[in-house]
Design an enzyme around this catalytic site. Structure first.
Site, PDB file in Angstrom:
ATOM      1  N   ASN A 384     -23.876  19.577 -33.084  1.00 21.20           N
ATOM      2  CA  ASN A 384     -24.400  20.665 -32.257  1.00 21.20           C
ATOM      3  C   ASN A 384     -23.581  20.848 -30.985  1.00 21.20           C
ATOM      4  OD1 ASN A 384     -26.102  22.537 -30.915  1.00 21.20           O
ATOM      5  ND2 ASN A 384     -27.860  21.769 -32.037  1.00 21.20           N
ATOM      6  N   ASP A 385     -23.800  20.006 -30.011  1.00 24.73           N
ATOM      7  CA  ASP A 385     -23.150  20.197 -28.713  1.00 24.73           C
ATOM      8  C   ASP A 385     -21.625  20.139 -28.799  1.00 24.73           C
ATOM      9  OD1 ASP A 385     -25.669  20.352 -27.423  1.00 24.73           O
ATOM     10  OD2 ASP A 385     -25.804  18.170 -27.476  1.00 24.73           O
ATOM     11  N   VAL A 386     -21.088  19.324 -29.719  1.00 24.05           N
ATOM     12  CA  VAL A 386     -19.631  19.141 -29.792  1.00 24.05           C
ATOM     13  C   VAL A 386     -18.922  20.323 -30.438  1.00 24.05           C
ATOM     14  CG1 VAL A 386     -19.820  16.637 -29.798  1.00 24.05           C
ATOM     15  CG2 VAL A 386     -19.772  17.878 -31.974  1.00 24.05           C
ATOM     16  N   ALA A 424     -28.344  17.660 -25.961  1.00 20.44           N
ATOM     17  CA  ALA A 424     -28.221  17.977 -24.540  1.00 20.44           C
ATOM     18  C   ALA A 424     -29.192  19.075 -24.107  1.00 20.44           C
ATOM     19  CB  ALA A 424     -26.790  18.405 -24.207  1.00 20.44           C
TER      20      ALA A 424
END
Length: 457
Positions: A384-386, A424
């Site tokens: 997701n965040d990466v 996050a």
């Protein structure tokens, strides 16, 4: 006999360093761990011959209880829980160093052991760092395990209060050093150090957890090294120094991979941000697994991006099956590994290696990013965040964090259980892009449907 003990410690140090070197590559990592393990076993056995050592019964009981528990846990723990295990073992190492410091300080207070001022300073430093590592790691474990909310916990005047707690703990250490060597001083020194470890960790959100795990690993190594100097044990000095140095370098690399300073990790409350301002353009476009598999079957290049969702679903074996089916059709398959994908450094590498995926197919961020533009399909499995393009835009909490350029592929398929945000707490713009389709469901089940669809084509 003492000469023989020192010789064994020297060999132990050599094997520690050699083992650490072997751990730098997946192909030799297992061998390095085995060598370091045998070295630690040799150092432990030979320590029983240390002149003046007593309480053998308690030592043996402690080794059997601790070693037995570790053996059972390591055998039973799922790969998805590996970050939690690393966190708690980091903490246990720091706690052991703190306990050694407490015993030595109390013995010195009772007049049962002479220590120079320099050794007292080292014992106090080791005790402080070890206590912080222990309580901080326990909080990290609780967040990763879901026992407490993984989001950052903040309150008014948080940093001044934290610094005040640390300062008072240091004052008790100074008081001990300059003569106030009572049991109460030692007790309050450790209580406040433990409290600071908790206060230091609760404002750190889930997005920074890989850095936190590395940091406490470094703390534990430093604490063990300081206590080794304090009690004159070369094995502890060497092991602590090696672990502390490796943990420190890893912490720096993890922070760099997120484009964040260590200060911002510890004091920025990154995970407290739920969502940035601004409106996300586009819409979520669901797709069936069978349709996604059909498109991948006719691709020339597919890049697979694993994330924590793959770990939760224990889908790494299905990923290998998908890779093999695609390669049978002449599709080039590569894996893109972000340095902080998952919940600890190297999490995805461990999972993919467990499934038997060749090491040469795994590429880090700098190697794989230029290839996304030539990829027909990028398959994101629970990451997701990466992969969030918001990291390229000023104003986003992720701004500046190096990401995998998944959105530059011709087509993107995202395997996801639901519509929730990343660890996050930030909405992912990739999911709304024109070239992205969402394939909802458990990753293992979804991948199984894809594999079956490919076999039936």
């Amino acid at each position: 006999m003492e000469t023989f003990i020192q010789l064994v410690y020297f060999v132990t140090a050599f094997l520690f360093i050699l083992g650490l070197k072997q751990m730098s590559h997946p192909a030799t990592a297992k061998r390095g761990i085995v060598w370091a393990g045998y070295a630690m076993l040799a150092a432990t056995i030979v320590t029983f011959a240390w002149p003046g050592l007593g309480n053998f019964f308690l030592i043996i009981v402690g080794i059997l209880v601790g070693g037995g528990a570790a053996w059972v846990i390591a055998k039973k723990v799922a790969m998805t829980d590996m970050p939690q295990m690393v966190a708690i073992y980091n903490g246990m190492g720091g706690g052991a160093a703190g306990a050694i410091a407490a015993v030595e300080l109390l013995r010195h207070s009772a007049g049962q052991g002479e220590m120079t001022t320099g050794l007292l300073v080292l014992a106090l430093l080791g005790g402080l760092i070890g206590a912080v590592s222990f309580s901080g790691s326990m909080v990290a474990f609780a967040k990763l395990q879901g026992l407490v909310n993984s989001r950052a916990v903040t309150f008014p005047f948080q940093q001044p209060i934290n610094m005040a707690v640390l300062a008072v703990s240091v004052l008790f250490a100074l008081a001990y050093l300059f003569g106030a060597q009572g049991t109460g001083v030692v007790l309050w020194f450790f209580v406040l150090a433990l409290l600071f470890g908790v206060l230091m960790t609760i404002p750190i959100g889930g997005g920074d957890m890989p850095v936190v795990i590395s940091l406490y690993n470094a703390f534990t190594g430093l604490a063990v090294g300081f206590e080794g100097f304090a009690i004159g044990n070369p094995a502890m000095i060497i092991a602590g120094t090696v672990v502390g140095a490796a943990g420190t370098l890893l912490t720096i690399l993890m922070a760099k991979a997120m484009n964040r300073s260590l200060y911002s990790v510890l004091f920025g409350a990154f995970g407290a941000v739920e969502q940035e301002g601004g409106e996300i353009k586009g819409s979520l476009k669901p797709m069936e697994p069978e349709d996604a598999a059909s498109l991948m079957a006719f691709a020339n290049k597919v890049i697979i991006v694993p994330g924590y969702g793959m770990a939760v679903a224990q889908a790494q074996q299905k990923v290998k099956e998908l890779m093999e089916e695609l390669e049978k059709r002449g599709v080039e398959v590569k894996f893109a590994i972000h340095p902080v994908a998952g919940r600890m450094p190297g999490h995805m590498n461990v999972l993919l290696a467990e499934a038997g995926i060749p090491y040469e197919k795994l590429f880090d961020l700098d190697e794989i990013n230029p290839e996304f533009e030539t990829a027909d399909v990028a398959l994101v499995i629970g990451a997701n965040d990466v992969v969030n393009p918001a990291a390229r835009r000023e104003g986003s909490p992720l701004y500046g964090m190096p990401i995998l350029d998944v959105d530059k592929a011709k087509q993107v398929f995202v395997l996801k259980r639901g519509r929730g945000k990343g660890f996050a707490g930030i909405e992912n713009e990739l999911f709304y892009a024109d070239n992205t389709n969402m394939v909802y469901g458990d990753a293992s089940e979804t991948l199984n449907k894809m594999v079956q669809a490919l076999k039936n084509l």
